[in-house]
Design a protein around this motif. Structure first.
Motif, PDB file in Angstrom:
ATOM      1  N   TRP A 140       4.734  -5.208  -1.906  1.00 49.37           N
ATOM      2  CA  TRP A 140       4.056  -4.473  -0.863  1.00 49.37           C
ATOM      3  C   TRP A 140       4.041  -5.420   0.266  1.00 49.37           C
ATOM      4  O   TRP A 140       4.354  -5.187   1.359  1.00 49.37           O
ATOM      5  CB  TRP A 140       2.672  -3.931  -1.299  1.00 49.37           C
ATOM      6  CG  TRP A 140       1.967  -3.291  -0.107  1.00 49.37           C
ATOM      7  CD1 TRP A 140       1.026  -3.919   0.693  1.00 49.37           C
ATOM      8  CD2 TRP A 140       1.904  -1.810  -0.064  1.00 49.37           C
ATOM      9  NE1 TRP A 140       0.502  -2.958   1.440  1.00 49.37           N
ATOM     10  CE2 TRP A 140       1.001  -1.686   1.230  1.00 49.37           C
ATOM     11  CE3 TRP A 140       2.772  -0.529  -0.475  1.00 49.37           C
ATOM     12  CZ2 TRP A 140       0.772  -0.496   1.639  1.00 49.37           C
ATOM     13  CZ3 TRP A 140       2.172   0.637   0.278  1.00 49.37           C
ATOM     14  CH2 TRP A 140       1.411   0.602   1.252  1.00 49.37           C
ATOM     15  N   GLN A 177       3.604  -5.032  -7.886  1.00 47.04           N
ATOM     16  CA  GLN A 177       3.668  -4.254  -6.874  1.00 47.04           C
ATOM     17  C   GLN A 177       2.934  -4.859  -5.624  1.00 47.04           C
ATOM     18  O   GLN A 177       3.160  -4.615  -4.434  1.00 47.04           O
ATOM     19  CB  GLN A 177       2.963  -2.870  -7.195  1.00 47.04           C
ATOM     20  CG  GLN A 177       2.607  -1.705  -5.934  1.00 47.04           C
ATOM     21  CD  GLN A 177       3.734  -1.443  -5.330  1.00 47.04           C
ATOM     22  OE1 GLN A 177       4.871  -1.695  -5.328  1.00 47.04           O
ATOM     23  NE2 GLN A 177       3.266  -0.926  -3.801  1.00 47.04           N
ATOM     24  N   ARG A 223       7.905   1.645   1.601  1.00 45.21           N
ATOM     25  CA  ARG A 223       7.166   0.551   0.872  1.00 45.21           C
ATOM     26  C   ARG A 223       6.982   0.688  -0.947  1.00 45.21           C
ATOM     27  O   ARG A 223       6.443   0.124  -1.482  1.00 45.21           O
ATOM     28  CB  ARG A 223       5.707   0.353   1.499  1.00 45.21           C
ATOM     29  CG  ARG A 223       5.809  -0.266   2.655  1.00 45.21           C
ATOM     30  CD  ARG A 223       4.346  -0.377   3.240  1.00 45.21           C
ATOM     31  NE  ARG A 223       4.603  -0.985   4.631  1.00 45.21           N
ATOM     32  CZ  ARG A 223       3.428  -1.265   5.437  1.00 45.21           C
ATOM     33  NH1 ARG A 223       2.019  -0.988   4.804  1.00 45.21           N
ATOM     34  NH2 ARG A 223       3.597  -1.831   6.714  1.00 45.21           N
ATOM     35  N   HIS A 224       7.501   1.993  -1.482  1.00 46.75           N
ATOM     36  CA  HIS A 224       7.403   2.261  -2.766  1.00 46.75           C
ATOM     37  C   HIS A 224       8.785   2.673  -3.402  1.00 46.75           C
ATOM     38  O   HIS A 224       9.177   3.614  -3.761  1.00 46.75           O
ATOM     39  CB  HIS A 224       6.550   3.455  -2.767  1.00 46.75           C
ATOM     40  CG  HIS A 224       5.053   3.153  -2.879  1.00 46.75           C
ATOM     41  ND1 HIS A 224       4.596   3.224  -1.580  1.00 46.75           N
ATOM     42  CD2 HIS A 224       3.963   2.660  -3.618  1.00 46.75           C
ATOM     43  CE1 HIS A 224       2.957   2.913  -1.572  1.00 46.75           C
ATOM     44  NE2 HIS A 224       2.730   2.525  -2.817  1.00 46.75           N
ATOM     45  N   HIS A 272      10.147   1.417  -5.790  1.00 41.25           N
ATOM     46  CA  HIS A 272      10.153   1.683  -7.160  1.00 41.25           C
ATOM     47  C   HIS A 272       9.759   3.126  -7.818  1.00 41.25           C
ATOM     48  O   HIS A 272       9.700   3.424  -9.080  1.00 41.25           O
ATOM     49  CB  HIS A 272       9.058   0.609  -7.977  1.00 41.25           C
ATOM     50  CG  HIS A 272       7.504   0.842  -7.358  1.00 41.25           C
ATOM     51  ND1 HIS A 272       7.283   0.681  -5.973  1.00 41.25           N
ATOM     52  CD2 HIS A 272       6.521   1.122  -7.809  1.00 41.25           C
ATOM     53  CE1 HIS A 272       6.124   0.932  -5.773  1.00 41.25           C
ATOM     54  NE2 HIS A 272       5.460   1.051  -6.963  1.00 41.25           N
ATOM     55  N   VAL A 273       9.105   4.071  -6.813  1.00 43.95           N
ATOM     56  CA  VAL A 273       8.776   5.195  -7.102  1.00 43.95           C
ATOM     57  C   VAL A 273       9.988   6.157  -6.671  1.00 43.95           C
ATOM     58  O   VAL A 273      10.108   7.130  -7.318  1.00 43.95           O
ATOM     59  CB  VAL A 273       7.345   5.654  -6.585  1.00 43.95           C
ATOM     60  CG1 VAL A 273       7.148   7.082  -6.818  1.00 43.95           C
ATOM     61  CG2 VAL A 273       6.166   4.688  -7.085  1.00 43.95           C
TER      62      VAL A 273
END
Length: 268
Positions: A118, A114, A98-99, A101-102
């Protein structure tokens, strides 16, 4: 700060508590269902510590909540379902997924973006889950029935709003509340059948939650604050009565209402 391996120690303690021969009789008898109420209670106590801004209490309550997770995981391990490492792995995988982008190449510029991403990830997971179960997908999928009613109402309303089922202005919500009050009054003026009265009260509460949500007020927090205010004022009424050598039971409603107005001035 201590670097001791306290999590393995906690897992060992839980295993010992559940040991069929040397464990604690109470802990050995528990099941998912019997400890679930304690899990909910501990989560609320974490929230209360956060509201009070008490770091020491928060640390203590988080420990109690962690113990509940360990307890559930141990019961599952004994049944051959999963273990604590499986729980940790599943949530770690979910956070990575779910992240992107990280932990991946996706680009998200701010918190609002975000939040949208999410929710889309969660919606994608729900679609996959519904397809795997050969069930028709719904915007309301995944809203747990065990949630506190106010929280569940907010989540259901938010889900419906995402597909356009929502008034654009607050006024129609106020009108809906008035409509529900009129319907409740009609039931009370009639035979007042408890089931129908309860049904109308439920509709009224649901409409009030919708107003709170649209006004960006958390209904759970708003009601908790109202409870604290009521408690503070009523205790002040009791103190005023005690100072006069009287009890609440002896005072009666009329006198207590007068003191209640005084408590509102004194307590705010």
């Amino acid at each position: 700060m201590s670097r001791a391996p306290d999590l393995p120690r906690l897992l060992d303690i839980m295993a010992r508590l559940r040991d069929p021969e040397r464990g604690c009789p109470w802990d050995r008898e528990q099941s998912f269902a019997t400890i679930a109420p304690y899990t909910i209670e501990e989560a609320y106590e974490v929230a209360e510590a956060c509201e009070r801004g008490d770091p020491a209490a928060l640390k203590d309550e988080l420990g109690d909540l962690l113990f509940q997770v360990v307890f559930h995981a141990r019961i599952a391990e004994e049944a051959g379902l999963f273990d604590f490492n499986g729980v940790a792995q599943a949530v770690a995988d979910k956070m990575l997924r779910r992240h992107p982008h990280v932990f991946g190449d996706a680009r998200i510029t701010d918190a609002a973006a975000q939040t949208l991403a999410w929710e889309e990830h969660k919606a994608s997971e729900r679609r996959a889950s519904a397809a795997a179960a050969s069930e028709r997908e719904s915007a309301l999928d995944g809203v747990g029935e065990a949630l506190p009613a106010l929280t569940r109402a907010v989540k259901l309303q938010r889900r419906a709003a995402r597909v356009g089922f929502e008034w654009r202005e607050l006024r129609p919500i106020l009108d809906k509340i008035s409509e529900e009050i009129d319907e409740l009054r009609a039931e009370l003026d009639g035979d007042g059948a408890p089931a129908r009265v309860a049904d109308e009260i439920g509709d009224l509460l649901f409409a009030v939650v919708n107003l709170a949500r649209r006004a960006e007020a958390d209904p759970e927090q708003a009601l908790r604050a109202a409870c604290r205010k009521f408690e503070r004022r009523f205790r002040h009424v009791e103190a005023l009565l005690a100072a006069a050598g009287r009890s609440a039971e002896a005072a009666g409603l009329k006198e207590m209402e007068t003191l209640w107005r005084q408590a509102k001035k004194d307590q705010g």
